[in-house]
Write a protein that holds these residues in place. Structure first.
Motif, short mmCIF file in Angstrom:
data_model
loop_
_atom_site.label_atom_id
_atom_site.label_comp_id
_atom_site.label_asym_id
_atom_site.label_seq_id
_atom_site.Cartn_x
_atom_site.Cartn_y
_atom_site.Cartn_z
N ASP A 61 0.93 -1.01 -0.10
CA ASP A 61 0.01 -0.06 0.09
C ASP A 61 0.80 1.67 -0.18
O ASP A 61 0.63 2.26 -0.42
CB ASP A 61 -0.88 0.12 1.19
CG ASP A 61 -2.35 0.87 1.75
OD1 ASP A 61 -2.70 1.12 -0.23
OD2 ASP A 61 -1.96 1.83 2.17
N CYS A 62 2.09 1.13 0.45
CA CYS A 62 3.55 2.33 0.37
C CYS A 62 4.30 2.09 -0.81
O CYS A 62 4.49 2.77 -0.67
CB CYS A 62 3.83 2.31 2.22
SG CYS A 62 2.43 2.67 2.57
N HIS A 63 3.59 1.72 -1.49
CA HIS A 63 4.26 1.21 -2.88
C HIS A 63 4.46 2.94 -3.17
O HIS A 63 3.66 4.01 -3.64
CB HIS A 63 4.53 0.29 -3.90
CG HIS A 63 4.68 0.61 -4.65
ND1 HIS A 63 4.87 1.65 -6.61
CD2 HIS A 63 5.64 -0.63 -5.29
CE1 HIS A 63 5.99 0.72 -7.18
NE2 HIS A 63 6.48 -0.35 -6.99
N ARG A 74 1.90 3.94 -5.65
CA ARG A 74 0.13 4.31 -4.84
C ARG A 74 0.89 5.88 -4.29
O ARG A 74 0.09 6.68 -4.15
CB ARG A 74 -0.08 3.42 -3.86
CG ARG A 74 -0.24 2.54 -4.16
CD ARG A 74 -0.90 1.62 -3.08
NE ARG A 74 -0.59 -0.31 -3.55
CZ ARG A 74 -1.84 -0.56 -4.31
NH1 ARG A 74 -2.97 0.43 -4.91
NH2 ARG A 74 -2.15 -1.40 -4.79
N GLU A 75 2.13 6.12 -3.47
CA GLU A 75 2.25 7.47 -3.06
C GLU A 75 2.28 8.14 -3.91
O GLU A 75 1.32 9.68 -3.93
CB GLU A 75 3.28 7.29 -2.72
CG GLU A 75 3.21 6.38 -1.04
CD GLU A 75 2.48 7.26 0.50
OE1 GLU A 75 2.83 8.71 1.04
OE2 GLU A 75 0.98 7.32 0.26
N LEU A 76 2.83 8.19 -5.70
CA LEU A 76 2.81 9.52 -5.74
C LEU A 76 1.20 9.86 -6.57
O LEU A 76 1.13 10.65 -6.53
CB LEU A 76 3.44 8.74 -6.77
CG LEU A 76 3.50 9.61 -8.47
CD1 LEU A 76 4.89 11.11 -7.41
CD2 LEU A 76 5.03 8.46 -9.53
N LEU A 77 0.79 8.32 -6.94
CA LEU A 77 -0.66 9.24 -6.87
C LEU A 77 -1.74 9.96 -5.76
O LEU A 77 -2.37 10.73 -5.48
CB LEU A 77 -1.10 7.42 -7.41
CG LEU A 77 -1.06 6.95 -8.50
CD1 LEU A 77 -1.16 5.73 -8.81
CD2 LEU A 77 -1.47 8.30 -9.89
N ARG A 78 -1.28 9.45 -4.70
CA ARG A 78 -1.66 10.11 -3.48
C ARG A 78 -1.24 11.49 -3.74
O ARG A 78 -1.58 12.57 -2.71
CB ARG A 78 -1.44 9.86 -1.93
CG ARG A 78 -2.27 7.81 -2.15
CD ARG A 78 -2.35 7.63 -0.84
NE ARG A 78 -2.43 6.18 -0.66
CZ ARG A 78 -1.50 4.92 -1.06
NH1 ARG A 78 -0.84 5.07 0.08
NH2 ARG A 78 -2.35 4.06 -0.27
N GLY A 79 0.06 12.28 -4.41
CA GLY A 79 0.20 13.26 -3.71
C GLY A 79 1.63 13.34 -2.97
O GLY A 79 1.91 14.34 -2.79
#
Length: 160
Positions: A97-99, A102-107
């Motif tokens: 979940d913290c790949h 994924r983090e990039l997509l969350r901003g």
């Protein structure tokens, strides 16, 4: 927070409780989830299918949460994709979940240390949702066990 067995009302992308319950059962077929459940059972802590419940959540912003003595709840009004449900069934460090992507997509654009920052942020969000964890208690509790928990990759040899 109330749990209701009904649909959240036809909002775009929002799933019914029944749809999310089916997504939960689909997650049980993933090899990593099967392994985790098998190893938990071998350790004397079996996790039955009914431990995971789809509900409509009120007053929560996340896709799911754990409630001691009740089980793992997946919020049908927040979990809209199969992958979100898959990630909820495994812990933050082991779920992916913290790949970075994924983090990039969350901003979140940090290049170095993004995974630990993400896990800390998500652990705190989870702890803050518990009314017993107020103020600095949540952060202090996380810090007290951070090294042990972060470095524990069981039942995997390394974090997937």
């Amino acid at each position: 927070m109330a749990h209701e067995p009904s649909s959240p009302g036809g909002l775009l992308g929002v799933k019914t409780v029944e749809e999310v319950q089916a997504m939960i059962h689909k997650s049980f077929e993933l090899p990593k989830v099967k392994l985790l459940r098998q190893r938990m059972a071998e350790a004397g802590c079996p996790v039955k299918d009914k431990f995971f419940k789809a509900v409509v959540c009120h007053g929560r912003s996340g896709a799911g949460f754990f409630s001691p003595g009740q089980g793992m709840f997946v919020c049908s009004n927040h979990a809209t994709f199969q992958d979100e449900v898959n990630q909820l069934i495994r812990a933050g460090r082991l779920s992916g979940d913290c790949h970075f992507m994924r983090e990039l997509l969350r901003g979140h654009f940090k290049l170095r240390g993004h995974e630990q920052d993400c896990i800390r942020r998500r652990v705190l969000l989870s702890l803050f949702s518990n009314p017993s964890c107020v103020g600095s208690i949540a952060k202090d509790s996380m810090e007290d066990v951070w090294d042990i928990c972060y470095n524990d990759t069981q039942p995997f040899d390394k974090a997937p």
